[in-house]
Design an enzyme around this catalytic site. Structure first.
Site, short mmCIF file in Angstrom:
data_model
loop_
_atom_site.label_atom_id
_atom_site.label_comp_id
_atom_site.label_asym_id
_atom_site.label_seq_id
_atom_site.Cartn_x
_atom_site.Cartn_y
_atom_site.Cartn_z
N TYR A 102 0.57 -1.21 -0.08
CA TYR A 102 -0.37 0.14 -0.09
C TYR A 102 0.74 1.37 0.02
O TYR A 102 0.85 2.05 -0.98
CB TYR A 102 -0.89 0.09 1.05
CG TYR A 102 -2.00 -1.05 1.07
CD1 TYR A 102 -3.02 -0.95 0.18
CD2 TYR A 102 -1.85 -2.29 1.92
CE1 TYR A 102 -3.94 -2.03 0.08
CE2 TYR A 102 -2.86 -3.44 1.86
CZ TYR A 102 -3.93 -3.07 0.86
OH TYR A 102 -4.54 -4.24 0.74
N PRO A 115 -11.92 0.43 -2.87
CA PRO A 115 -12.99 -0.06 -3.35
C PRO A 115 -14.13 0.88 -2.90
O PRO A 115 -14.08 1.69 -1.86
CB PRO A 115 -13.24 -1.50 -2.53
CG PRO A 115 -11.87 -1.69 -1.85
CD PRO A 115 -11.38 -0.37 -1.73
N HIS A 332 -7.80 1.40 1.49
CA HIS A 332 -7.62 0.02 1.86
C HIS A 332 -6.61 -0.14 2.81
O HIS A 332 -6.49 -1.33 3.23
CB HIS A 332 -7.49 -0.81 0.50
CG HIS A 332 -7.76 -2.21 0.65
ND1 HIS A 332 -7.75 -2.98 1.54
CD2 HIS A 332 -8.42 -3.12 -0.33
CE1 HIS A 332 -8.10 -4.22 1.32
NE2 HIS A 332 -8.56 -4.05 0.12
N LYS A 410 -26.87 -19.15 -2.54
CA LYS A 410 -26.44 -20.25 -1.76
C LYS A 410 -27.21 -21.42 -1.37
O LYS A 410 -26.88 -22.51 -1.35
CB LYS A 410 -26.07 -19.64 -0.36
CG LYS A 410 -24.93 -18.58 -0.02
CD LYS A 410 -24.55 -18.06 1.09
CE LYS A 410 -25.27 -17.46 1.81
NZ LYS A 410 -25.03 -16.82 3.15
N LYS A 414 -25.85 -25.16 -1.60
CA LYS A 414 -25.51 -25.89 -0.18
C LYS A 414 -26.34 -27.20 -0.36
O LYS A 414 -26.17 -28.21 0.35
CB LYS A 414 -26.22 -25.23 0.98
CG LYS A 414 -25.16 -24.01 1.44
CD LYS A 414 -25.58 -23.29 2.59
CE LYS A 414 -26.66 -22.58 2.42
NZ LYS A 414 -26.84 -21.58 3.51
N PRO A 420 -20.49 -22.47 -1.24
CA PRO A 420 -20.93 -21.23 -2.26
C PRO A 420 -19.60 -20.80 -2.70
O PRO A 420 -19.46 -20.39 -3.94
CB PRO A 420 -21.71 -20.78 -1.15
CG PRO A 420 -22.32 -21.52 -0.35
CD PRO A 420 -21.40 -22.59 -0.01
N TYR A 443 -6.82 -14.84 -8.02
CA TYR A 443 -6.66 -14.36 -6.65
C TYR A 443 -7.82 -14.07 -5.99
O TYR A 443 -8.93 -13.80 -6.58
CB TYR A 443 -5.74 -12.87 -6.61
CG TYR A 443 -5.70 -12.31 -5.22
CD1 TYR A 443 -4.47 -12.34 -4.75
CD2 TYR A 443 -6.69 -11.76 -4.68
CE1 TYR A 443 -4.24 -11.63 -3.41
CE2 TYR A 443 -6.48 -10.94 -3.42
CZ TYR A 443 -5.46 -11.02 -2.86
OH TYR A 443 -5.27 -10.38 -1.74
N SER A 445 -8.71 -13.36 -1.76
CA SER A 445 -8.34 -12.88 -0.45
C SER A 445 -8.74 -13.88 0.48
O SER A 445 -9.90 -14.11 0.59
CB SER A 445 -8.66 -11.63 -0.14
OG SER A 445 -9.83 -11.05 -0.34
N THR A 456 -4.07 -10.36 5.22
CA THR A 456 -4.69 -11.38 4.31
C THR A 456 -3.65 -12.30 3.66
O THR A 456 -2.38 -12.11 3.60
CB THR A 456 -5.38 -10.69 2.69
OG1 THR A 456 -4.05 -9.98 2.26
CG2 THR A 456 -6.36 -9.85 3.28
N SER A 545 -12.93 -11.24 -4.38
CA SER A 545 -13.00 -11.49 -3.11
C SER A 545 -14.56 -11.79 -3.07
O SER A 545 -15.48 -11.18 -3.73
CB SER A 545 -12.58 -10.23 -2.38
OG SER A 545 -12.95 -9.37 -2.92
N GLN A 546 -14.87 -12.24 -1.98
CA GLN A 546 -16.22 -12.38 -1.28
C GLN A 546 -16.60 -11.33 -0.31
O GLN A 546 -15.52 -11.45 0.70
CB GLN A 546 -16.66 -13.68 -0.82
CG GLN A 546 -18.19 -13.78 -0.20
CD GLN A 546 -18.41 -15.07 0.33
OE1 GLN A 546 -19.15 -15.11 1.22
NE2 GLN A 546 -17.48 -15.69 0.27
#
Length: 618
Positions: A102, A115, A332, A410, A414, A420, A443, A445, A456, A545-546
C-alpha cells in the site's frame, strides 16, 4: 445517551504516524496467534502445485530446476534471515505488507486501491429527506465507533482460535498522507468530528458534544442543511488532488503545506473520524443504476461530476447523492473489506428496524466551522489541472458491470453439499476459460485474523482440478457424470487451499517475505522471482473476493492487471450479486461478454449437477 468519553482508551489520545515502531491501535486480545514462518520446502512444494495448470510441460520442467536451486541456495539463506525476524516479532508480515502493498504503491488509490461499498438504494423525495437520511447514517457510524472503543464488537472464533478485531480500531480517524516514495498513515481514534464536503467546500461538523456524548441526528441534520444553504457556488476542487498518482499528490501536497492556513486545513481533514460527501445530483440511465452507483463510489464519475467532492486519503468516506446512491469509498491500507461491510450492515439494519433511530443523542448544537484553504496559486493550479485530466482518463478507462444472478443463490449450492464460495470461484474460472481458452492465475483474498495483526493471504484458486473441470465443460465427448465429478473435485480442491490460506499456509506472503528480507539486507533478488512460473502465477488476471451481506448491497473495485478482470461478489440465500470490472484499453478483455459467460457458467453448472443428482453427494 451515547457517551464516547468513558470508553476511549487513554493510549489512543494522540495522532500517530505509521512507521515500523509507531503506536498504531493494537489488538487487546492476548490469545491471538503469533504469525509464523513456514518451512521453505513446504511452501515451494505447494507453489509448484499451483503453477502446473499455467505452464507448458517444458516450462514446468525448467521451473522445477529453478525452484530446486532456490531451495538449496539463496532461498535457504533468506529463510534463515526471515526465521530470525519471525522469532522476534509478533507479526513479521503486518507492517511489511502495509508498506510494500500500500504505502509504497505509487498508483492512485482511486480505482487501483480503494473499493466502493454500496448501501441499499434509497429514494429521497426531497432535500429534507436526503439530509435526514445522511444525518442518521452519520449518527449510526458514531454509534459503531463507540462500540469499537468499548470493545463491544463480538469476538468471533474460527475453530478454537479467536479472530483479531484490531482492524475495527484502525478505520475511524485514520488517514493516509502522501509522501515521496512511501506514504504515511496517521491515526486519530479520539476524534469527535467529521468533515463534510459539499460543492468542493469543506466543513468541520462535531458529532460529539464536549462531554463525549453523541449528538442526535436531528441536530446534525440542521447543520447539514446550513452547509447546503451557505454554499451556492462550487469551490476549488482541492479534493481532486487526492485522486491522482501518489507522487503527483505528494508534490502538490508539499506546495499546499507551505502555507500555514493550508496546513491547518489539511490537519483538520486528516483528523476527522470520517468524511461525508454530499454529492451533486446526477441522472441515472435505466438499467445502469447499479453500475452508476459503484462507479460513483470508486472514482466520483469525473472532474465535472463529483470526483473533486472527495478526500480519497480518508479511510472512510461516506458518499450520499440525492439520486439515492449511497455508500462508502474506503482507502484499503489499514483494513480489509469485511469490517467496512459490517459497518454498513449495522447502520442499514438499525435504520430499517427503527424509524426513530438517531433520536436518542444529545440536543447540543455546536456551530459548524468552514475549513478554509488559501486562494489557489500558480504552484497548485497546474497540479489541479493534471489531476482533473488524470481522473477523467481513469473514469473513461474503467468498465463495470453489476449482475444480480437470480436463478439461485447459496440455497441451491448448499443442497448439493458444496461450498458457495468455492462454487463461485470455479464458475469464474469457467467463464474465463470460455472467453480466453486458457486458465487464469486467480486471486482470492483470505483473512489471516487468527494471527495478531493479521491481514490477508492469497487463495490461488486455479488448480489442476479446476482446469480439468473447465476443459470437460467444453469437451463435447465428456458426459455429465464426468463433468459433475470434476466439478466436485474442483470445489473440494479450492476448499482445501482456502483452509490452508486461512491458517497462514498459502505461498504468496511467505515468498513476498523472502523477497523483502533480501532487500532489507542489501542482497540481490534471486532469479526465482523473475522465473516464468512465479511471474505468471502472480499476474492475477482474475482478482476476486467475497464480501457478504444480507442486504441488497455489494463491493466493487478495479482490476489488478491490464489484461484482467476484477470480481467482488455477495452470495445471498437466493441470489448472487457480482460487480465485474475490466479496462477499456485492453483489446483481449470484455466485461460484458465475460458477464454473459459467467451467467451461462452458473446455469450450466447447476444443470450438470441436477442431471447427475445423487442421494448423498460427497
Amino acid at each position: 445517551q451515547h457517551t464516547k468519553k468513558n470508553v476511549i482508551k487513554p493510549l489512543l489520545s494522540v495522532s500517530y504516524s505509521s512507521t515500523k515502531n509507531s503506536k498504531e491501535p493494537q489488538s487487546k486480545q492476548p490469545k491471538l496467534l503469533q504469525y509464523h514462518v513456514l518451512p521453505l520446502e513446504e511452501t515451494l512444494k505447494r507453489f509448484m502445485a499451483t503453477i502446473e495448470p499455467l505452464l507448458t510441460p517444458k516450462e514446468l520442467k525448467q521451473q522445477k530446476v529453478i525452484t530446486d536451486d532456490f531451495l538449496r541456495r539463496q532461498g535457504r539463506d533468506l529463510q534463515l534471515l526471515l526465521e530470525e525476524v519471525g522469532n522476534k516479532e509478533r507479526n513479521w508480515l503486518a507492517y511489511r505488507w502495509l508498506k510494500s502493498a500500500y504505502l509504497q504503491n505509487r498508483s492512485p488509490v482511486t480505482v487501483f486501491v480503494s473499493p466502493g461499498m454500496t448501501f441499499p438504494r434509497e429514494y429521497f423525495k426531497d432535500v429534507h429527506a436526503f439530509v435526514e437520511y445522511t444525518s442518521k447514517v452519520i449518527f449510526g457510524l458514531g454509534e459503531f465507533n463507540d462500540m469499537v472503543h468499548a470493545d463491544l464488537i463480538p469476538i468471533v472464533k474460527m475453530g478454537k482460535n479467536e479472530l483479531d478485531n484490531s482492524q475495527f480500531g484502525k478505520v475511524f480517524g485514520t488517514c493516509r498522507i502522501p509522501k515521496r516514495d512511501t506514504d504515511e498513515i496517521v491515526y486519530n481514534p479520539c476524534s469527535n468530528y467529521v468533515v463534510v464536503i459539499y460543492k468542493n467546500h469543506f466543513y468541520k461538523l462535531q458529532i460529539y458534544n464536549n462531554n463525549g456524548n453523541l449528538i442526535a441526528a436531528r441536530r446534525l441534520a440542521i447543520q447539514l442543511e446550513e452547509i447546503m444553504t451557505k454554499e451556492a457556488k462550487l469551490g476549488v476542487p482541492y479534493g481532486i488532488l487526492t485522486t491522482d498518482s501518489r507522487d503527483n499528490w505528494a508534490e502538490a501536497y508539499e506546495h499546499l503545506s507551505e502555507l500555514a492556513r493550508n496546513r491547518e486545513a489539511l490537519k483538520t481533514i486528516q483528523g476527522s473520524l470520517f468524511s461525508v460527501s454530499l454529492d451533486k445530483c446526477t441522472g441515472l440511465k435505466d438499467g445502469e443504476e447499479s453500475e452508476e452507483l459503484i462507479k460513483s463510489l470508486i472514482h466520483g464519475s469525473g472532474s465535472n461530476v463529483n470526483s473533486g467532492n472527495r478526500w480519497m486519503d480518508k479511510t472512510i468516506q461516506l458518499v450520499v447523492n440525492p439520486n439515492g446512491n449511497v455508500g462508502f469509498t474506503y482507502e484499503h491500507s489499514p483494513a480489509e473489506g469485511q469490517p467496512i461491510a459490517m459497518m454498513m450492515d449495522y447502520v442499514a439494519k438499525k435504520m430499517s428496524e427503527d424509524s426513530s433511530f438517531g433520536s436518542c443523542g444529545t440536543d447540543d448544537l455546536i456551530p459548524i466551522e468552514k475549513v478554509e484553504f488559501c486562494s489557489i496559486n500558480e504552484c497548485i493550479e497546474p497540479w489541479l489541472i493534471i489531476a482533473q485530466k488524470n481522473v477523467d482518463k481513469l473514469v473513461n478507462a474503467l468498465q463495470m458491470k453489476v449482475i444480480r444472478f437470480e436463478c439461485y443463490g447459496k440455497d441451491f449450492i448448499k443442497t448439493q453439499s458444496l461450498g458457495p464460495d468455492s462454487f463461485i470461484q470455479i464458475a469464474l474460472q469457467l467463464a474465463f476459460y470460455k472467453m480466453h481458452a486458457e486458465p487464469p492465475a486467480q486471486y482470492e483474498s483470505a483473512h489471516l485474523r487468527i494471527f495478531d495483526g493479521g491481514r490477508t493471504e492469497t487463495i490461488r484458486s486455479c488448480s489442476n482440478e479446476s482446469f480439468d473441470f473447465c476443459r470437460s465443460m467444453l469437451d463435447k465427448n465428456a458426459t455429465n457424470r464426468e463433468r459433475a465429478d470434476k466439478l466436485r473435485q474442483a470445489v473440494i480442491g479450492h476448499q482445501m487451499y482456502a483452509k490452508l490460506a486461512l491458517q497462514g499456509k498459502g505461498v504468496d506472503r511467505h515468498l513476498l517475505g523472502l523477497k523483502l528480507i533480501a532487500l532489507e539486507n542489501g542482497q540481490p533478488i534471486p532469479e526465482f522471482f523473475s522465473s516464468k512460473g512465479y511471474v505468471k502465477s502472480a499476474h492475477f488476471r482474475m482478482s476476486t473476493s467475497q464480501v457478504a451481506t444480507k442486504f441488497d448491497a455489494f463491493m466493487g473495485y478495479g482490476p489488478a492487471v491490464d489484461d484482467g478482470y476484477a470480481c467482488c461478489y455477495n452470495p445471498r440465500e437466493h441470489d448472487i450479486i457480482l460487480a465485474i470490472s475490466a479496462w477499456r484499453h485492453c483489446p483481449v478483455t470484455d466485461h460484458l461478454k465475460f458477464t454473459k459467460a459467467l451467467e451461462q457458467s452458473f446455469i450450466e453448472m447447476k444443470d450438470v449437477l441436477e442431471k447427475c443428482a445423487v442421494s448423498n453427494p460427497k
